[in-house]
Design a protein around this motif. Structure first.
Motif, short mmCIF file in Angstrom:
data_model
loop_
_atom_site.label_atom_id
_atom_site.label_comp_id
_atom_site.label_asym_id
_atom_site.label_seq_id
_atom_site.Cartn_x
_atom_site.Cartn_y
_atom_site.Cartn_z
N ALA A 178 22.79 9.43 -5.68
CA ALA A 178 22.42 9.56 -7.09
C ALA A 178 23.64 9.51 -8.01
N ASP A 179 23.32 9.33 -9.30
CA ASP A 179 24.34 9.18 -10.34
C ASP A 179 25.15 10.45 -10.56
N ASN A 180 24.61 11.60 -10.13
CA ASN A 180 25.35 12.86 -10.32
C ASN A 180 26.20 13.23 -9.10
N GLY A 181 26.30 12.30 -8.13
CA GLY A 181 27.16 12.54 -6.96
C GLY A 181 26.46 13.21 -5.81
N THR A 182 25.16 13.51 -5.93
CA THR A 182 24.44 14.16 -4.83
C THR A 182 23.87 13.10 -3.89
N MET A 183 23.79 13.48 -2.63
CA MET A 183 23.23 12.58 -1.62
C MET A 183 22.24 13.40 -0.79
N HIS A 184 21.01 12.89 -0.67
CA HIS A 184 19.98 13.58 0.11
C HIS A 184 19.66 12.74 1.34
N LEU A 185 19.46 13.42 2.47
CA LEU A 185 19.10 12.74 3.73
C LEU A 185 17.70 13.19 4.13
N TRP A 186 16.84 12.20 4.43
CA TRP A 186 15.42 12.45 4.67
C TRP A 186 15.02 11.93 6.03
N ASP A 187 13.97 12.56 6.59
CA ASP A 187 13.31 12.00 7.77
C ASP A 187 12.27 10.99 7.26
N TRP A 188 12.41 9.73 7.68
CA TRP A 188 11.59 8.65 7.12
C TRP A 188 10.09 8.91 7.34
N ARG A 189 9.72 9.34 8.55
CA ARG A 189 8.30 9.42 8.89
C ARG A 189 7.58 10.50 8.09
N THR A 190 8.19 11.68 8.00
CA THR A 190 7.50 12.81 7.36
C THR A 190 7.92 13.04 5.92
N GLY A 191 9.06 12.46 5.50
CA GLY A 191 9.54 12.70 4.15
C GLY A 191 10.21 14.05 3.99
N TYR A 192 10.66 14.64 5.13
CA TYR A 192 11.32 15.95 5.09
C TYR A 192 12.80 15.78 4.73
N ASN A 193 13.26 16.54 3.74
CA ASN A 193 14.66 16.47 3.30
C ASN A 193 15.49 17.43 4.15
N PHE A 194 16.22 16.87 5.15
CA PHE A 194 16.90 17.76 6.10
C PHE A 194 18.35 18.08 5.72
N GLN A 195 18.92 17.38 4.73
CA GLN A 195 20.31 17.70 4.34
C GLN A 195 20.57 17.25 2.91
N ARG A 196 21.39 18.04 2.21
CA ARG A 196 21.83 17.66 0.87
C ARG A 196 23.35 17.76 0.82
N VAL A 197 23.99 16.74 0.29
CA VAL A 197 25.45 16.68 0.29
C VAL A 197 25.93 16.43 -1.14
N HIS A 198 26.95 17.17 -1.55
CA HIS A 198 27.62 16.87 -2.82
C HIS A 198 29.12 16.97 -2.57
N ASN A 245 0.85 -1.20 0.00
CA ASN A 245 0.00 0.00 0.00
C ASN A 245 0.88 1.25 0.00
N PHE A 246 0.54 2.21 -0.85
CA PHE A 246 1.33 3.43 -1.01
C PHE A 246 1.20 4.30 0.23
N ILE A 247 2.33 4.85 0.73
CA ILE A 247 2.30 5.75 1.89
C ILE A 247 2.47 7.20 1.43
N GLN A 248 3.64 7.51 0.85
CA GLN A 248 3.90 8.89 0.45
C GLN A 248 5.05 8.96 -0.55
N ASN A 249 5.13 10.11 -1.23
CA ASN A 249 6.25 10.40 -2.12
C ASN A 249 7.27 11.27 -1.41
N LEU A 250 8.55 11.05 -1.70
CA LEU A 250 9.62 11.94 -1.24
C LEU A 250 10.21 12.55 -2.50
N SER A 251 9.80 13.78 -2.80
CA SER A 251 10.19 14.42 -4.05
C SER A 251 11.28 15.46 -3.80
N GLY A 252 12.10 15.66 -4.80
CA GLY A 252 13.14 16.69 -4.69
C GLY A 252 14.51 16.22 -5.11
N HIS A 253 14.74 14.89 -5.08
CA HIS A 253 16.05 14.38 -5.52
C HIS A 253 15.94 14.07 -7.01
#
Length: 513
Positions: free
Chosen positions: A430-450, A403-411
């Motif tokens: 990701a293939d372009n060297g970026t790394m995104h860190l998310w809060d699992w429960r809410t899908g909030y993207n709290f950090q982006r690393v390249h 069953n679908f819960i939610q989308n995590l969009s932005g990466h």
């Protein structure tokens, strides 16, 4: 001179105008028309609560109050049969009727009083759990109660509430207040992660990585056809294993035996004995490159997935192919195993995810929500949920039916890898060297690393192929296209004051696809 446009152009211009006109109102609730709402509620009350509308709203005996209360907010008349009479209600009280053996039937005992809130609660304590919930709700449900509870969504009701409403002629799905648009709850604060070590030694892209169960060392596989074992604490190279004749695409260390399993683009699946550092078993059967593998946590079974559009289940000891899981129509990029049903999950370049019945060797569920290749799947270590990564977005799902819960969009990149720890930190690489860190429960993207590529590499060699947390979950290891392994750790100095959550309780648009 009027410029002529094709029908195609004109249609799309019209579409764009329509979109621009309505985009501001997207997800806004429609304003209520009071008159129609009142009519609707009146009809709903009569059809769903008609059988209880004549009941008293207050909990005192009606005879003392001098007749039934007519506290109907929608101006209903009472039934004609009830008018002009002093009614006597037989309502289940705090004792079954008659009150006890040998009690005379007097005017006092003839009609039982509606119990007070405290009396109903004391009754609930005395009765067994399920019965007490039913009885407490049944005795306390007057019209006033139903008005109050009708707006509560089905999920937030106590278990007995829906039963009580159904017994009193209600419908458990009824909602007498308009629903609000969902808003994202406040995410849990996580400290940011920082790069603290870069390990080099491979001569090609580092395609896969795994940490051994004892947390002493980790293993990597590379496009240079070697498997290397590194000390986790110091980052020093301990051992190199050669044997594959093409890129090594998957490695995993067994928790049940001293074995290391590897697979590669040479169609080979190998089992290495780490006491002798030699290959002791080959698993033959795949017709093309083998892209990934996983071990079952409780039985001696190995699952591999391949470019030949199949996944295979192998008996570790006998080397026999137990099942060939066929159904995907393109290369199977990732496979994961778990002890609970469904025991095997695959993600494929045909854009689908399949949940498999391991015993029958057949598909249980096919999830078709993604629009592009699914290269990564990860299971949550504590919750009965999983996530899948694709260039369109990351999706979270519930077991066992997907069953679908939610989308995590932005990466917005080709997501090669996902990993999650029990703290609820989801990492997408990701293939372009970026790394995104998310809060699992809410899908909030709290950090982006390249992270920068290692000196001597081209900027285009920035890419993350695999990432994994160590067993303590305090280190994050990434396998990258600049031939390095990067190690991250949490920033100990960070606090919620220095790194606040940039979050607003905005309305979320949870697209199904």
């Amino acid at each position: 001179e009027v410029q002529k446009h094709s029908v195609h152009t004109l249609v799309f211009r019209s579409l764009k105008r329509t979109h621009d006109m309505f985009v501001a109102d997207n997800a806004k609730p429609i304003p209520l028309d009071d008159e129609s709402h009142k009519v609707k509620m009146a009809v709903k009350l009569r059809t769903e609560y008609g059988s209880v509308l004549h009941m008293p709203t207050l909990k005192e005996n009606m005879r003392e109050k001098g007749g039934p209360a007519t506290g109907d907010p929608y101006g209903h008349k009472q039934y004609s049969g009830n008018q002009g009479q002093e009614l006597e209600y037989v309502i289940t009280g705090t004792h079954p009727y008659p009150p006890g053996p040998g009690v005379a039937l007097t005017a006092d005992t003839k009609i039982q009083r509606m119990p007070s809130e405290s009396a109903a609660q004391s009754l609930a304590v005395a009765l067994p759990a399920s019965q007490s919930r039913l009885d407490a709700n049944r005795t306390a449900a007057g019209v006033g109660e139903i008005y109050r509870h009708a707006g509560i969504s089905e999920r937030s009701q106590p278990p007995g509430m829906s039963v009580a409403m159904m017994e009193s002629g209600g419908n458990k799905n009824s909602a007498l207040v308009p629903k609000k648009a969902p808003t994202m709850p406040k995410p849990q604060w996580h400290p940011p992660w920082k790069l603290y070590r870069v390990i080099s030694g491979h001569l090609g892209w580092v395609r896969c990585i795994a940490v051994e169960p004892g947390n002493q060392w980790f293993v990597t596989g590379s496009a240079d056809r070697t498997i290397k074992i590194w000390d986790l604490a110091s980052g020093k190279l301990k051992l190199s294993l050669t044997g594959h004749i093409s890129t090594v695409r998957g490695v995993i260390v067994s928790a049940r035996s001293p074995y290391l399993f590897s697979c590669g683009e040479d169609k080979q699946v190998k089992c290495w004995d780490l006491e002798y550092n030699k290959v002791i078993r080959h698993y033959h059967g795949h017709l093309s490159a083998v892209y990934g593998l996983d071990l079952h946590p409780t039985i001696d079974v190995l699952v591999t997935c391949s470019r030949d559009s199949t996944a295979r289940i192998w008996d570790v000891r006998t080397k026999a192919s137990v099942h060939t899981l066929s159904g995907h129509t393109n290369a199977v990029a990732t496979v994961k195993c778990q002890a609970a049903e469904p025991q095997v999950i695959t993600g494929s370049h045909d854009t689908t995810i399949r949940l498999w019945d391991l015993v029958a060797g057949k598909t249980r569920v096919t999830l078709t929500n993604h629009k592009k290749s699914v290269r990564a799947v990860i299971l949550h270590p504590r919750h009965y949920t999983f996530a899948s990564g694709s260039p369109d977005n990351i999706k979270q799902w519930k077991f066992p039916d997907g069953n679908f819960i939610q989308n995590l969009s932005g990466h917005n990149a080709i997501i090669n890898t996902l990993t999650v720890n029990s703290d609820g930190v989801l990492v997408s690489g990701a293939d372009n060297g970026t790394m995104h860190l998310w809060d699992w429960r809410t899908g909030y993207n709290f950090q982006r690393v390249h992270a920068a590529v290692q000196p001597g590499s081209l900027d285009s060699e920035s890419g993350i192929f695999a990432c994994v947390f160590d067993q303590s979950e305090s280190r994050l290891l990434t396998a990258e296209a600049d031939k390095t392994i990067k190690v991250y750790k949490e920033d100990d100095t960070a606090t919620e004051e220095t790194h606040p959550i940039n979050w607003k309780p905005e309305i979320i648009k949870r697209k199904r696809f």
